[in-house]
Design a protein around this motif. Structure first.
Motif, PDB file in Angstrom:
ATOM      1  N   GLN A  18      41.977  41.313  50.390  1.00  0.00           N
ATOM      2  CA  GLN A  18      42.419  41.062  49.016  1.00  0.00           C
ATOM      3  C   GLN A  18      43.915  41.289  48.878  1.00  0.00           C
ATOM      4  O   GLN A  18      44.596  40.589  48.125  1.00  0.00           O
ATOM      5  CB  GLN A  18      41.633  41.958  48.061  1.00  0.00           C
ATOM      6  CG  GLN A  18      40.156  41.613  48.020  1.00  0.00           C
ATOM      7  CD  GLN A  18      39.326  42.677  47.344  1.00  0.00           C
ATOM      8  OE1 GLN A  18      39.859  43.634  46.782  1.00  0.00           O
ATOM      9  NE2 GLN A  18      38.001  42.526  47.382  1.00  0.00           N
ATOM     10  N   CYS A  57      40.959  42.717  41.348  1.00  0.00           N
ATOM     11  CA  CYS A  57      39.926  42.931  42.372  1.00  0.00           C
ATOM     12  C   CYS A  57      39.348  44.342  42.278  1.00  0.00           C
ATOM     13  O   CYS A  57      38.138  44.551  42.409  1.00  0.00           O
ATOM     14  CB  CYS A  57      40.508  42.704  43.767  1.00  0.00           C
ATOM     15  SG  CYS A  57      41.005  40.992  44.099  1.00  0.00           S
ATOM     16  N   ILE A  70      37.206  35.900  44.585  1.00  0.00           N
ATOM     17  CA  ILE A  70      37.697  36.831  45.589  1.00  0.00           C
ATOM     18  C   ILE A  70      37.095  36.543  46.966  1.00  0.00           C
ATOM     19  O   ILE A  70      37.742  36.732  47.990  1.00  0.00           O
ATOM     20  CB  ILE A  70      37.379  38.285  45.176  1.00  0.00           C
ATOM     21  CG1 ILE A  70      37.996  38.591  43.810  1.00  0.00           C
ATOM     22  CG2 ILE A  70      37.871  39.268  46.222  1.00  0.00           C
ATOM     23  CD1 ILE A  70      37.559  39.916  43.220  1.00  0.00           C
TER      24      ILE A  70
END
Length: 220
Positions: A18, A57, A70
């Protein structure tokens, strides 16, 4: 951005994938440096994109909600982006028609317009919709009635973004500014917010990008 930093610190965990995506999105925004002389503004925007994406996230993790944006791979992300761009064609035409009422169309370079349109599309969708949607989910998901929750998140994803576009008009003509916010919010903000909530970030960015790309190519 401070709110995003708070939740990043609060989760006390690091996800390299991420983080890489956040860095990539922020770096893409730097393409605008090739055309826009506002170096400091672009760099700050790039950093905000990185922090707010990663913060979003972390918010989804806190809310225990899995967001498809994501976990989508690069191939599907490109497909969703292109699909969002296709969906945006009628809105892009409408936007050009509006600007052509007061300005003359002056065709610009297609490649530079395409690259320059990436910054507002990525920055505004990540900061004003993806992050705010994650924040709303973290704070209210499962805690209030679904109807109220939907009203709240769509308002949150539309109004702040629209206010960003008319700072001077609110001073010169507040009434007209309110009307413009409502019209643009319904015609452009709502479709992007719907894509963000019901589909994913990639489609919302694709829609936003094509609308701005078409406007830049037309010289507006």
């Amino acid at each position: 951005m401070l709110l995003a930093l708070y939740y990043i610190i609060k989760t006390k965990s690091f996800h390299w994938k991420q983080a890489v995506i956040a860095m990539l999105l922020g770096t893409i925004c730097l393409v605008s440096l090739l055309r826009d002389p506002r170096t400091a503004d672009i760099i700050i925007t790039s950093v905000c994109v990185m922090v707010t994406f990663y913060g979003a996230c972390r918010l989804y993790e806190l809310a225990n909600i899995e967001n498809i944006s994501i976990h989508t791979d690069i191939t599907k992300s490109i497909w969703y982006f292109c699909l969002g761009a296709v969906i945006a064609i009628p809105l892009a035409f409408l936007n050009i028609l509006y600007f052509s009422l007061s300005h003359q169309i002056n065709i610009r370079n297609i490649l530079s317009s395409a690259a320059f349109a990436l910054k507002p599309a990525i920055a505004e969708e990540v900061i004003f919709r993806f992050f705010l949607l994650a924040y709303a989910c973290c704070q209210l998901y499962g805690k209030v009635e679904k109807r109220f929750f939907n009203i709240y998140i769509y308002t949150l994803m539309i109004i702040p973004h629209e206010l960003l576009h008319y700072p001077d008009l609110f001073i010169e003509s507040p009434g007209l500014a309110v009307v413009m916010c409502i019209l643009n919010g319904l015609l452009f903000g709502l479709p992007m917010a719907l894509l963000m909530k019901r589909k994913n970030l990639q489609m919302a960015i694709g829609m936003h990008w094509f609308i701005d790309f078409a406007r830049f190519v037309a010289g507006f």
